[in-house]
Scaffold this motif. Sequence first.
Motif, PDB file in Angstrom:
ATOM      1  N   CYS A 101      -5.267  -6.363  -9.715  1.00 56.72           N
ATOM      2  CA  CYS A 101      -4.061  -6.767  -8.970  1.00 56.72           C
ATOM      3  C   CYS A 101      -3.993  -8.295  -8.970  1.00 56.72           C
ATOM      4  O   CYS A 101      -4.332  -8.962  -8.011  1.00 56.72           O
ATOM      5  CB  CYS A 101      -4.062  -6.182  -7.555  1.00 56.72           C
ATOM      6  SG  CYS A 101      -5.506  -6.557  -6.556  1.00 56.72           S
ATOM      7  N   TYR A 119      -6.373  -0.361  -7.285  1.00 58.33           N
ATOM      8  CA  TYR A 119      -5.626  -1.611  -7.185  1.00 58.33           C
ATOM      9  C   TYR A 119      -4.783  -1.908  -8.426  1.00 58.33           C
ATOM     10  O   TYR A 119      -3.892  -2.755  -8.390  1.00 58.33           O
ATOM     11  CB  TYR A 119      -6.595  -2.784  -7.021  1.00 58.33           C
ATOM     12  CG  TYR A 119      -7.505  -2.746  -5.821  1.00 58.33           C
ATOM     13  CD1 TYR A 119      -7.080  -3.258  -4.607  1.00 58.33           C
ATOM     14  CD2 TYR A 119      -8.800  -2.239  -5.909  1.00 58.33           C
ATOM     15  CE1 TYR A 119      -7.924  -3.256  -3.504  1.00 58.33           C
ATOM     16  CE2 TYR A 119      -9.651  -2.243  -4.821  1.00 58.33           C
ATOM     17  CZ  TYR A 119      -9.205  -2.752  -3.615  1.00 58.33           C
ATOM     18  OH  TYR A 119     -10.038  -2.753  -2.539  1.00 58.33           O
ATOM     19  N   VAL A 168      -3.430 -10.249   0.835  1.00 55.49           N
ATOM     20  CA  VAL A 168      -4.703 -10.556   1.480  1.00 55.49           C
ATOM     21  C   VAL A 168      -4.498 -11.743   2.418  1.00 55.49           C
ATOM     22  O   VAL A 168      -4.018 -12.794   1.996  1.00 55.49           O
ATOM     23  CB  VAL A 168      -5.799 -10.890   0.440  1.00 55.49           C
ATOM     24  CG1 VAL A 168      -7.104 -11.253   1.126  1.00 55.49           C
ATOM     25  CG2 VAL A 168      -5.996  -9.725  -0.519  1.00 55.49           C
ATOM     26  N   LEU A 183     -13.167  -4.823  -0.244  1.00 51.43           N
ATOM     27  CA  LEU A 183     -12.530  -4.740  -1.559  1.00 51.43           C
ATOM     28  C   LEU A 183     -13.404  -3.991  -2.557  1.00 51.43           C
ATOM     29  O   LEU A 183     -12.920  -3.173  -3.337  1.00 51.43           O
ATOM     30  CB  LEU A 183     -12.216  -6.143  -2.094  1.00 51.43           C
ATOM     31  CG  LEU A 183     -11.161  -6.944  -1.342  1.00 51.43           C
ATOM     32  CD1 LEU A 183     -11.130  -8.387  -1.829  1.00 51.43           C
ATOM     33  CD2 LEU A 183      -9.794  -6.306  -1.453  1.00 51.43           C
ATOM     34  N   SER A 210      -3.104 -12.046  -8.755  1.00 47.78           N
ATOM     35  CA  SER A 210      -2.364 -12.753  -7.702  1.00 47.78           C
ATOM     36  C   SER A 210      -1.224 -13.570  -8.296  1.00 47.78           C
ATOM     37  O   SER A 210      -1.316 -14.075  -9.412  1.00 47.78           O
ATOM     38  CB  SER A 210      -3.306 -13.657  -6.906  1.00 47.78           C
ATOM     39  OG  SER A 210      -3.855 -14.668  -7.717  1.00 47.78           O
ATOM     40  N   LEU A 253      -9.569 -10.438  -7.228  1.00 49.42           N
ATOM     41  CA  LEU A 253      -8.343  -9.634  -7.293  1.00 49.42           C
ATOM     42  C   LEU A 253      -7.944  -9.361  -8.738  1.00 49.42           C
ATOM     43  O   LEU A 253      -7.525  -8.253  -9.075  1.00 49.42           O
ATOM     44  CB  LEU A 253      -7.215 -10.330  -6.529  1.00 49.42           C
ATOM     45  CG  LEU A 253      -7.429 -10.427  -5.015  1.00 49.42           C
ATOM     46  CD1 LEU A 253      -6.406 -11.361  -4.386  1.00 49.42           C
ATOM     47  CD2 LEU A 253      -7.384  -9.052  -4.362  1.00 49.42           C
ATOM     48  N   SER A 301      -0.813  -9.087  -6.308  1.00 50.33           N
ATOM     49  CA  SER A 301      -1.363  -9.442  -5.009  1.00 50.33           C
ATOM     50  C   SER A 301      -0.883 -10.831  -4.620  1.00 50.33           C
ATOM     51  O   SER A 301      -0.522 -11.646  -5.468  1.00 50.33           O
ATOM     52  CB  SER A 301      -2.899  -9.397  -5.032  1.00 50.33           C
ATOM     53  OG  SER A 301      -3.418 -10.326  -5.947  1.00 50.33           O
TER      54      SER A 301
END
Length: 196
Positions: free
Chosen positions: A139, A106, A81, A98, A141, A134, A111
């Motif tokens: 997903c 996802y 992102v 999103l 990060s 996220l 991420s």
Amino acid sequence: GSSRNSSPFWGGSPRLGTRMVKFVESTLKAREVKHELTILDPIELKLELLERPHFYYKPGTAPDNLSKIAQQIKDADAILVVSPEYNHSAPPALTNLLDYFGASNYANKPSGIVTYSVGQWGGQRCAMALRPILGELGCISVSRIAAFPNVGETFDEEGVPIKNKEHSEKFLNGMLNQLEWLAEAMKKQRETGLPK
């Protein structure tokens, strides 16, 4: 966030997302691991304000543009992102994009977050807002965040660092190292089966 360039009606600098996207793209191309990159820009996609997400449709009945994006997200091994900060948070156009797609698209992928701003904080508040979003999408990060302050002074129009070049490249590559490692590990795990 959006990578388009447009100046606010009251004057001032244009949005600087194109510079950041070009910097990220050129950094990815220069890496040892080769990537196939798909850019989903909310402004270019022109999705309406979310009323009916992709997963509300029966299979085969969703609009083609939503099904295409859902498949692109599903096919990705990682989500990266790139976003400006907006009102000390994530831009609504990005969260709208999103939210159109369910967590199953996802899930079980890592991420990475790249943020930027014209100010001194580099979009860190946006990054903090994106982490739980996220994570909830499945997903998670990576721990490193690539946040770039004073982006209009740090990168030229082609996304080339004109100040702090070594620091900018090291910062982004550090996050990408984590993202690539985790993407490879999670891909191997997805191939053996998904958690139930």
